[in-house]
Structures are given as structure tokens and as C-alpha cells.
Design an enzyme around this catalytic site. Structure first.
Site, PDB file in Angstrom:
ATOM      1  N   SER A  55      22.632  27.594   1.239  1.00 24.00           N
ATOM      2  CA  SER A  55      21.791  29.049   0.707  1.00 24.00           C
ATOM      3  C   SER A  55      21.044  28.846  -0.953  1.00 24.00           C
ATOM      4  CB  SER A  55      22.779  30.006   1.396  1.00 24.00           C
ATOM      5  OG  SER A  55      23.940  29.955   0.216  1.00 24.00           O
ATOM      6  N   TYR A  56      22.423  27.221  -1.645  1.00 22.48           N
ATOM      7  CA  TYR A  56      21.917  27.445  -2.828  1.00 22.48           C
ATOM      8  C   TYR A  56      20.866  27.078  -3.473  1.00 22.48           C
ATOM      9  CZ  TYR A  56      26.933  28.879  -2.896  1.00 22.48           C
ATOM     10  OH  TYR A  56      28.443  29.053  -3.213  1.00 22.48           O
ATOM     11  N   GLY A  57      20.357  27.715  -4.952  1.00 23.68           N
ATOM     12  CA  GLY A  57      18.991  27.074  -5.338  1.00 23.68           C
ATOM     13  C   GLY A  57      18.273  28.464  -4.755  1.00 23.68           C
ATOM     14  N   GLY A  63      18.596  24.610  -1.370  1.00 20.55           N
ATOM     15  CA  GLY A  63      19.033  23.583  -0.596  1.00 20.55           C
ATOM     16  C   GLY A  63      19.334  22.775  -2.362  1.00 20.55           C
TER      17      GLY A  63
END
Length: 326
Positions: A55-57, A63
Site C-alpha cells: 500500500s506504500y505510495g 506500489g
């Protein structure tokens, strides 16, 4: 119960939440060259655990952290490159309802990482809002381990009661839990201290990982209520917290001066002395070098006691993660 893992965990890792996040950390693609340098420096210095999440971004960059880690790991040449551990967390999104959905999510992460996942983790528990969703997703993590698609399994944001239940379930399948990460710093001691979480992890053979060990940068000592505040969403939070945490920041500064260290290094060493692996973030070489300076020495018991005393006396600490379970 845990078994043997081929993963060698260092005393400190590197968190990569900021690598792709514009909303909180003002990421820009122009930073990528610096981030590659951060990655290489960390690996060279033995900081070989890199924590990310699918979930990072922010927005279309979802991603991106995994993508960058995959690129950096492929390009890295270091005596420690075989010890690189890429650990990602899979989010229990509302549309992920089955064990197969978690296997599919892990496969997508592995594609972005350009290699098999070393340590796969449940990003948070759904026990507080959709308890029926949780066990199928956890079964998917166990499937990944049994199928040899990951080297190890970990959890994130779990308290002792829920952790014990998950451990019992995994033990029945012979799947070890290697790690548990929780929000932990001098401004966020409750998840460990009040819940006796460290003792249980020791009994179960689980390594505790401390995320946000610098409290989003608040413990670096470089921000002040009089003017120097970070941009974005952290500005308002820091403006509220700085007057409350001034005694702790002053104690960190005093100990740092006596040690010829920085406040960040004192705060990170405190985490390590508490038996956790801190995973501070770094967006440039200067920050990475500062973090690495927390290694190779130890705070005294008197210094730790003083930090504990001042931290316990604060009226307010960091905002707690709403997904943390008991």
C-alpha cells in the site's frame, strides 16, 4: 512457536514508507538516485532489512516503494548483498476476502520486487472492525510459506491476545511467525510496555520490530515550535505535540551532547536496548548516515532509566495506530 528461518535479521533496518509517498513525505521521482545511494549505504553497513508494503505510495504511485526496492536490490553490489531481506506487508483491503487473494497479492508484490518476498507480513488486523475477514487472509500467508513462495511470515499491529490466537492457529500448520512490528518509540511506548508484548514475543521466539522509532521525525531534534516545522500533514501534528514533548527532547539533547551523538541516534539506540529492531526511514544519505550512527555502542542503564522516566511523565505522545489490537 517458531521454527528456523534462513533470514538473518540485523540490529536495525530501514523503513521505506516515504519511498513513493507524496502526501506525508513529499516524494518525487527526482529522489530516486538518492534513495539508491541510501539503499547501497545501508547494505554496506549491515542494515540489510528493508521494510515496505504493497500500500506504500500515493495515488498512481501505489506500489512505488516495492518497485524501487526491487530495482535497488538488483543493482546493488556489496559484500552483504546476500543478506538483503525485503520485507513487505500485505494490506487487508476490503476486497481481499479469501486466502487466494493474499497469495495473489504476494505474487504481485514479488513481481514489483523482481524477486521472491523474503518476509511477508499482515499489515494490520481486521479484528477491530471485520473479524471474519482476518483468518482467511492469514491462512493465505501460511499458504505462501508452505508453498515455498516466502522465507518467513510476520505480523504488524497485533497485541498479545490476538497474537497468541494467531500463533496457536499457525502452530497447528507448522508455520512459524518470525516477526511482529508495532509502533514503538520514546513517544509511543504503550504498544509494548502496557501490553507486556515484549515478554510474550520472547516466549514465542518472535522478534519485535519498532516502526516509527523517531516518531515521524519528531525525535530527531531538528524541529521547533518557534518556526522550523516539517511540510505537509506533519506540520499541524508537530505544532500540537512539540510543547508537550519538550522535556523529552531536552533530555535527548543532553544525553546526545554527552555522548557526542545526535538525538536520533539516542532514540534509535534506546529502541535497540529495549530488544527491538528499529526501522527508521531515510530519504537521503545524511539521514541514513545519522541512523547508522546508532549502531556499535550502547546507552547505559542510567541513561535508559532517565529516558524512561521522562517519557513516562509526558502528558501526550504520538497518535496511536487505530488498527493496533489488544
Amino acid at each position: 512457536m517458531t521454527g528456523q528461518s534462513t533470514i538473518l535479521l540485523p540490529r536495525m533496518g530501514c523503513g521505506t514508507w516515504a519511498w513513493g509517498n507524496r502526501l506525508l513525505w513529499q516524494y518525487d521521482r527526482s529522489m530516486d538516485e538518492q534513495l539508491q545511494q541510501v539503499f547501497n549505504l545501508c547494505v554496506d553497513k549491515g542494515v540489510t532489512l528493508f521494510d515496505t508494503g504493497d500500500s506504500y505510495g500515493t495515488g498512481k504511485l501505489n506500489g512505488q516503494s516495492e518497485i524501487l526496492l526491487g530495482q535497488f536490490a538488483q543493482a546493488c553490489v556489496s559484500p552483504n548483498q546476500n543478506n538483503i531481506c525485503l520485507a513487505t506487508k500485505l494490506a487487508p483491503y476490503p476486497w481481499r476476502l479469501s486466502r487466494k487473494s493474499m497469495v495473489k497479492a504476494a505474487e504481485a508484490s514479488a513481481t514489483r520486487l523482481q524477486r521472491p518476498i523474503d518476509l511477508v507480513q499482515m499489515h494490520w488486523s481486521t479484528a477491530n472492525y471485520f473479524p471474519w475477514q482476518e483468518f482467511p487472509l492469514l491462512d493465505g500467508l501460511a499458504d505462501l510459506y508452505e508453498q515455498g513462495k516466502v522465507k518467513a511470515v510476520g505480523l504488524s499491529n497485533y497485541g498479545p491476545k490476538r497474537l497468541q490466537k494467531i500463533c496457536d492457529r499457525f502452530t497447528q500448520r507448522g508455520v512459524p511467525i518470525l516477526t511482529l512490528q508495532v509502533q514503538y518509540s520514546l513517544l509511543s511506548t504503550d504498544p509494548v510496555a502496557k501490553l507486556d508484548l515484549k515478554q510474550l514475543c520472547d516466549e514465542l521466539g518472535i522478534q519485535l520490530i519498532a516502526y516509527s522509532p523517531l516518531a515521524l521525525g519528531l525525535l530527531t531534534g531538528k524541529y521547533s515550535e518557534s518556526g522550523n516545522l516539517p511540510p505537509g500533514l506533519r506540520r499541524r501534528l508537530f505544532r500540537q505535540l512539540l510543547p508537550q514533548v519538550r522535556p523529552l527532547l531536552e533530555t535527548l539533547r543532553q544525553i546526545a551532547e554527552g555522548r557526542e551523538k545526535t538525538p536520533s541516534q539516542i532514540a534509535l539506540n534506546w529502541c535497540m536496548m529495549k530488544g527491538t529492531i528499529p526501522i527508521p526511514g531515510a530519504k537521503n544519505i545524511t539521514q541514513a548516515e545519522d541512523n547508522i550512527g546508532a549502531l556499535g555502542w550502547s546507552l547505559s542503564s542510567a541513561e535508559i532509566d532517565e529516558l524512561d522516566r521522562v517519557a513516562a511523565g509526558l502528558k501526550k505522545g504520538m497518535v496511536k495506530n487505530i488498527f493496533q489490537t489488544g
